[in-house]
Write a protein that holds these residues in place. Sequence first.
Motif, short mmCIF file in Angstrom:
data_model
loop_
_atom_site.label_atom_id
_atom_site.label_comp_id
_atom_site.label_asym_id
_atom_site.label_seq_id
_atom_site.Cartn_x
_atom_site.Cartn_y
_atom_site.Cartn_z
N SER A 1 -57.42 -2.66 31.99
CA SER A 1 -57.34 -2.14 30.62
C SER A 1 -58.51 -2.63 29.78
O SER A 1 -59.12 -1.86 29.01
CB SER A 1 -56.01 -2.53 29.96
OG SER A 1 -55.93 -3.92 29.73
N ALA A 2 -58.85 -3.92 29.91
CA ALA A 2 -59.96 -4.48 29.15
C ALA A 2 -61.27 -3.81 29.53
O ALA A 2 -62.08 -3.43 28.67
CB ALA A 2 -60.04 -5.99 29.39
N SER A 3 -61.48 -3.63 30.82
CA SER A 3 -62.72 -3.03 31.30
C SER A 3 -62.83 -1.57 30.92
O SER A 3 -63.87 -1.10 30.44
CB SER A 3 -62.82 -3.20 32.82
OG SER A 3 -64.09 -2.83 33.28
N ALA A 4 -61.76 -0.82 31.13
CA ALA A 4 -61.76 0.61 30.78
C ALA A 4 -62.02 0.79 29.29
O ALA A 4 -62.79 1.67 28.87
CB ALA A 4 -60.44 1.25 31.17
N ALA A 5 -61.39 -0.05 28.48
CA ALA A 5 -61.55 0.07 27.03
C ALA A 5 -62.98 -0.23 26.61
O ALA A 5 -63.54 0.45 25.73
CB ALA A 5 -60.59 -0.88 26.32
N ALA A 6 -63.60 -1.22 27.23
CA ALA A 6 -64.98 -1.58 26.88
C ALA A 6 -65.96 -0.48 27.26
O ALA A 6 -66.80 -0.06 26.43
CB ALA A 6 -65.37 -2.88 27.57
N TYR A 7 -65.87 0.01 28.48
CA TYR A 7 -66.82 1.04 28.92
C TYR A 7 -66.53 2.38 28.25
O TYR A 7 -67.44 3.17 27.98
CB TYR A 7 -66.82 1.16 30.44
CG TYR A 7 -67.58 0.01 31.07
CD1 TYR A 7 -68.95 0.07 31.25
CD2 TYR A 7 -66.93 -1.16 31.43
CE1 TYR A 7 -69.66 -1.00 31.78
CE2 TYR A 7 -67.63 -2.23 31.97
CZ TYR A 7 -68.99 -2.15 32.14
OH TYR A 7 -69.69 -3.21 32.66
N PHE B 1 -56.82 5.63 27.10
CA PHE B 1 -55.38 5.40 27.11
C PHE B 1 -55.06 4.35 28.16
O PHE B 1 -55.55 4.42 29.29
CB PHE B 1 -54.62 6.70 27.43
CG PHE B 1 -54.83 7.80 26.43
CD1 PHE B 1 -54.12 7.81 25.24
CD2 PHE B 1 -55.73 8.82 26.69
CE1 PHE B 1 -54.31 8.82 24.31
CE2 PHE B 1 -55.93 9.83 25.77
CZ PHE B 1 -55.22 9.84 24.57
N VAL B 2 -54.23 3.39 27.78
CA VAL B 2 -53.85 2.30 28.68
C VAL B 2 -52.34 2.20 28.73
O VAL B 2 -51.68 2.09 27.69
CB VAL B 2 -54.44 0.96 28.19
CG1 VAL B 2 -53.89 -0.20 29.00
CG2 VAL B 2 -55.96 0.97 28.26
N VAL B 3 -51.77 2.27 29.94
CA VAL B 3 -50.32 2.12 30.11
C VAL B 3 -50.07 0.77 30.76
O VAL B 3 -50.57 0.48 31.85
CB VAL B 3 -49.74 3.26 30.98
CG1 VAL B 3 -48.23 3.09 31.12
CG2 VAL B 3 -50.06 4.62 30.35
N VAL B 4 -49.31 -0.08 30.08
CA VAL B 4 -49.08 -1.44 30.55
C VAL B 4 -47.59 -1.74 30.63
O VAL B 4 -46.79 -1.17 29.89
CB VAL B 4 -49.76 -2.48 29.61
CG1 VAL B 4 -51.25 -2.25 29.54
CG2 VAL B 4 -49.14 -2.45 28.21
N PRO B 5 -47.19 -2.63 31.55
CA PRO B 5 -45.80 -3.08 31.59
C PRO B 5 -45.53 -4.04 30.43
O PRO B 5 -46.16 -5.08 30.33
CB PRO B 5 -45.69 -3.78 32.94
CG PRO B 5 -47.08 -4.17 33.30
CD PRO B 5 -48.00 -3.19 32.63
N VAL C 1 -58.99 -4.79 20.80
CA VAL C 1 -60.20 -4.88 19.99
C VAL C 1 -61.23 -3.82 20.39
O VAL C 1 -62.02 -3.36 19.56
CB VAL C 1 -60.80 -6.30 20.06
CG1 VAL C 1 -61.55 -6.54 21.36
CG2 VAL C 1 -61.72 -6.57 18.86
N TYR C 2 -61.21 -3.39 21.66
CA TYR C 2 -62.13 -2.34 22.09
C TYR C 2 -61.68 -0.95 21.63
O TYR C 2 -62.39 0.03 21.82
CB TYR C 2 -62.28 -2.33 23.61
CG TYR C 2 -63.01 -3.52 24.18
CD1 TYR C 2 -64.22 -3.97 23.65
CD2 TYR C 2 -62.51 -4.20 25.30
CE1 TYR C 2 -64.89 -5.05 24.19
CE2 TYR C 2 -63.17 -5.28 25.85
CZ TYR C 2 -64.37 -5.70 25.29
OH TYR C 2 -65.03 -6.77 25.83
N GLY C 3 -60.46 -0.86 21.08
CA GLY C 3 -60.01 0.39 20.49
C GLY C 3 -59.20 1.29 21.40
O GLY C 3 -59.04 2.48 21.09
N ALA C 4 -58.67 0.77 22.49
CA ALA C 4 -57.86 1.60 23.39
C ALA C 4 -56.52 1.95 22.74
O ALA C 4 -56.00 1.21 21.90
CB ALA C 4 -57.61 0.87 24.71
#
Length: 352
Positions: free
Chosen positions: A90-96, A105-109, A123-126
């Motif tokens: 999620s952190a990496s996808a949001a940054a790039y 969009f990030v789906v997390v448990p 903070v990266y805006g996801a």
Amino acid sequence: MSKKQCLLVRYRDFLPVTPQTPIITIGEGDTPLVRSQRLEREIGCGELYFKLEGCNPTGSFKDRGMVVAVAKAVETKNSAIICASTGNTSASAAAYGAVCGLTVFVVVPKGNIALGKLAQAIVYGAKIIAINDNFDKALELVRALTQKHHIALVNSLNPHRIEGQKTAAFEIVDALGDAPDYLFIPLGNAGNITAYWRGFVHYKQAGKAKSTPRMMGFEAEGSAAIVRGKVIPNPKTVASAIRIGNPASWEKAVAARDESGGVIDYVTDEEILSAYKLLAVKEGIFGEPASAASVAGLIKKAKSGTDFSKKKVVCVITGTGLKDPDTALQSAHTLPEIPADLETIEKVIAQG
């Protein structure tokens, strides 16, 4: 940023880079391969090295694959990307995604993601979607969404992720002059062991390495689906990054093990936390708990009789400990408060 540091340029001959692929970078790759100062002797290795993937821009190995996956998503005119994540993805996808102006969009448990990682995605805006279930359900949902909508999936099921992550194997060979004898690596969704093996094989085929290593993958005991040969419905471990009960790259990980003559085994949470602390106090390396599974696996194999005394061993430290500071703080002693005077401080120092 020099071309040597730009992963898409440095290894473009080994990557799915076309003239239409945007060359993006935030400094991923070219991470340190450092030789052990103390554990090498204590464990009994000929040479022991740590590949410090926490030195990537968002603090984990995920950036290697993400830069390729996101570049290819932009190339194919996607305006949005999505992933399921225990944190690092999620952190990496949001940054790039932020670099490329994409909606992420990030789906997390819910409740099962380290706060350091969640903070990055925020903070990266996801756009974060928390579900009342585990990672495996989150991955199932995002796969279904990408089949219905024009959104690029950037989990390790995306073949471009594996292509990017294999570059770490290239860097190890570049640094050592050949492949090591053994490569120890944590095993969660199993994409990384798949990627490293592919990288070593591709480099050997290209004549850049004479050999390939035995691939030694280690799951957490409470999430050891591959070791047990069955899906774990409710995986449990202190190492949240590998808390996965149905690895997406299961078959490819088994193939990497078998083709390399390696092992897939598990380590307990106690072994993980012990290695986590050893890395910090004896090597000055603060990795997240999951990353310590590689070192825990090495220690386990050495104790069970495997002779590493004439072998060159690399342990992959997949992410920085700052991803999950709560684990470190839970084991910390209460900080004493003392009077602010020289004599009192000298007494404390004298006690060691």
